[in-house]
Design a protein around this motif. Structure first.
Motif, mmCIF file in Angstrom:
data_model
loop_
_atom_site.group_PDB
_atom_site.id
_atom_site.type_symbol
_atom_site.label_atom_id
_atom_site.label_comp_id
_atom_site.label_asym_id
_atom_site.label_seq_id
_atom_site.Cartn_x
_atom_site.Cartn_y
_atom_site.Cartn_z
ATOM 1 N N GLY A 81 0.819 -1.214 0.000
ATOM 2 C CA GLY A 81 0.000 0.000 0.000
ATOM 3 C C GLY A 81 0.849 1.259 0.000
ATOM 4 N N LEU A 82 1.923 1.267 0.780
ATOM 5 C CA LEU A 82 2.813 2.430 0.792
ATOM 6 C C LEU A 82 3.512 2.618 -0.549
ATOM 7 N N LEU A 83 3.923 1.527 -1.166
ATOM 8 C CA LEU A 83 4.559 1.610 -2.473
ATOM 9 C C LEU A 83 3.595 2.152 -3.523
ATOM 10 N N ALA A 84 2.354 1.677 -3.495
ATOM 11 C CA ALA A 84 1.344 2.172 -4.433
ATOM 12 C C ALA A 84 1.086 3.659 -4.212
ATOM 13 N N LEU A 85 1.044 4.085 -2.967
ATOM 14 C CA LEU A 85 0.831 5.501 -2.665
ATOM 15 C C LEU A 85 1.988 6.358 -3.166
ATOM 16 N N LEU A 86 3.212 5.914 -2.958
ATOM 17 C CA LEU A 86 4.378 6.676 -3.416
ATOM 18 C C LEU A 86 4.434 6.766 -4.939
ATOM 19 N N VAL A 87 4.110 5.681 -5.614
ATOM 20 C CA VAL A 87 4.112 5.697 -7.083
ATOM 21 C C VAL A 87 3.003 6.621 -7.593
ATOM 22 N N ALA A 88 1.847 6.599 -6.949
ATOM 23 C CA ALA A 88 0.743 7.469 -7.360
ATOM 24 C C ALA A 88 1.084 8.941 -7.143
ATOM 25 N N VAL A 89 1.710 9.271 -6.031
ATOM 26 C CA VAL A 89 2.111 10.659 -5.767
ATOM 27 C C VAL A 89 3.136 11.119 -6.794
ATOM 28 N N SER A 90 4.076 10.246 -7.132
ATOM 29 C CA SER A 90 5.066 10.583 -8.148
ATOM 30 C C SER A 90 4.404 10.769 -9.511
ATOM 31 N N GLY A 91 3.394 9.968 -9.822
ATOM 32 C CA GLY A 91 2.673 10.129 -11.080
ATOM 33 C C GLY A 91 1.913 11.439 -11.149
ATOM 34 N N VAL A 92 1.271 11.814 -10.058
ATOM 35 C CA VAL A 92 0.557 13.096 -10.023
ATOM 36 C C VAL A 92 1.542 14.256 -10.168
ATOM 37 N N ALA A 93 2.712 14.155 -9.546
ATOM 38 C CA ALA A 93 3.727 15.203 -9.684
ATOM 39 C C ALA A 93 4.227 15.295 -11.118
ATOM 40 N N ALA A 94 4.362 14.167 -11.795
ATOM 41 C CA ALA A 94 4.824 14.180 -13.190
ATOM 42 C C ALA A 94 3.771 14.785 -14.107
ATOM 43 N N ILE A 95 2.500 14.510 -13.833
ATOM 44 C CA ILE A 95 1.430 15.050 -14.686
ATOM 45 C C ILE A 95 1.240 16.540 -14.432
ATOM 46 N N SER A 96 1.158 16.933 -13.176
ATOM 47 C CA SER A 96 0.796 18.318 -12.865
ATOM 48 C C SER A 96 1.967 19.291 -12.947
ATOM 49 N N ARG A 97 3.156 18.873 -12.535
ATOM 50 C CA ARG A 97 4.291 19.784 -12.482
ATOM 51 C C ARG A 97 5.410 19.457 -13.460
ATOM 52 N N GLY A 98 5.356 18.290 -14.073
ATOM 53 C CA GLY A 98 6.438 17.885 -14.952
ATOM 54 C C GLY A 98 7.662 17.407 -14.194
ATOM 55 N N TRP A 99 7.490 17.054 -12.915
ATOM 56 C CA TRP A 99 8.604 16.625 -12.082
ATOM 57 C C TRP A 99 8.755 15.112 -12.154
ATOM 58 N N VAL A 100 9.983 14.674 -12.383
ATOM 59 C CA VAL A 100 10.309 13.255 -12.441
ATOM 60 C C VAL A 100 11.474 13.025 -11.494
ATOM 61 N N LEU A 101 11.560 11.826 -10.931
ATOM 62 C CA LEU A 101 12.673 11.507 -10.047
ATOM 63 C C LEU A 101 14.006 11.777 -10.737
ATOM 64 N N PRO A 102 14.996 12.258 -10.012
ATOM 65 C CA PRO A 102 16.282 12.606 -10.645
ATOM 66 C C PRO A 102 16.928 11.452 -11.402
ATOM 67 N N THR A 103 16.727 10.236 -10.955
ATOM 68 C CA THR A 103 17.341 9.104 -11.648
ATOM 69 C C THR A 103 16.667 8.796 -12.979
ATOM 70 N N HIS A 104 15.459 9.320 -13.208
ATOM 71 C CA HIS A 104 14.717 9.044 -14.443
ATOM 72 C C HIS A 104 14.703 10.219 -15.405
ATOM 73 N N ARG A 105 15.194 11.372 -14.986
ATOM 74 C CA ARG A 105 15.069 12.577 -15.805
ATOM 75 C C ARG A 105 15.749 12.466 -17.154
ATOM 76 N N ARG A 106 16.865 11.799 -17.211
ATOM 77 C CA ARG A 106 17.596 11.711 -18.463
ATOM 78 C C ARG A 106 16.856 10.855 -19.491
ATOM 79 N N HIS A 107 16.062 9.900 -19.032
ATOM 80 C CA HIS A 107 15.419 8.952 -19.935
ATOM 81 C C HIS A 107 14.018 9.380 -20.366
ATOM 82 N N VAL A 108 13.319 10.116 -19.527
ATOM 83 C CA VAL A 108 11.917 10.464 -19.801
ATOM 84 C C VAL A 108 11.872 11.693 -20.702
ATOM 85 N N ARG A 109 11.138 11.563 -21.799
ATOM 86 C CA ARG A 109 10.989 12.690 -22.728
ATOM 87 C C ARG A 109 9.634 13.370 -22.588
#
Length: 102
Positions: free
Chosen positions: A9-37
């Motif tokens: 449940g905690l993992l699902a919550l963290l992934v969902a929060v990261s997804g909302v941040a990517a959609i609304s703010r364009g923020w991606v985890l630093p380790t993924h920034r180079r790969h995500v276009r």
């Protein structure tokens, strides 16, 4: 089975929060920034992945033992669909300057 449901449940919550941040703010985890276009597509993939994790969590905790394999199969299919959407975001270019964020 709380030893398995709480971390899932905690993992699902963290992934969902990261997804909302990517959609609304364009923020991606630093380790993924180079790969995500395209950050918006990547965020939707994360939300689908979180849905698959929650699906498995629900079937793990409240279903009968006869339905657990079906719930696990459906949840795994949803997780793979989310990973596929996240993979597509690495190959598509966004038409906006900020990577698809609103």
């Amino acid at each position: 089975m709380p030893y398995l449901t709480v971390p899932l449940g905690l993992l699902a919550l963290l992934v969902a929060v990261s997804g909302v941040a990517a959609i609304s703010r364009g923020w991606v985890l630093p380790t993924h920034r180079r790969h995500v276009r395209t950050t918006a597509i990547y965020g939707w993939g994360q939300l689908v992945l979180a849905l698959g994790l929650l699906w498995q969590l629900i079937y793990l905790s409240i279903s009968s033992p006869d339905l657990r394999p079906l719930g696990a199969l459906i949840g795994t299919t949803i997780i793979l669909a989310g990973i596929l959407v996240m993979l597509i975001s690495q190959f598509t270019r966004s038409s906006t300057k900020d990577g698809g964020a609103a």
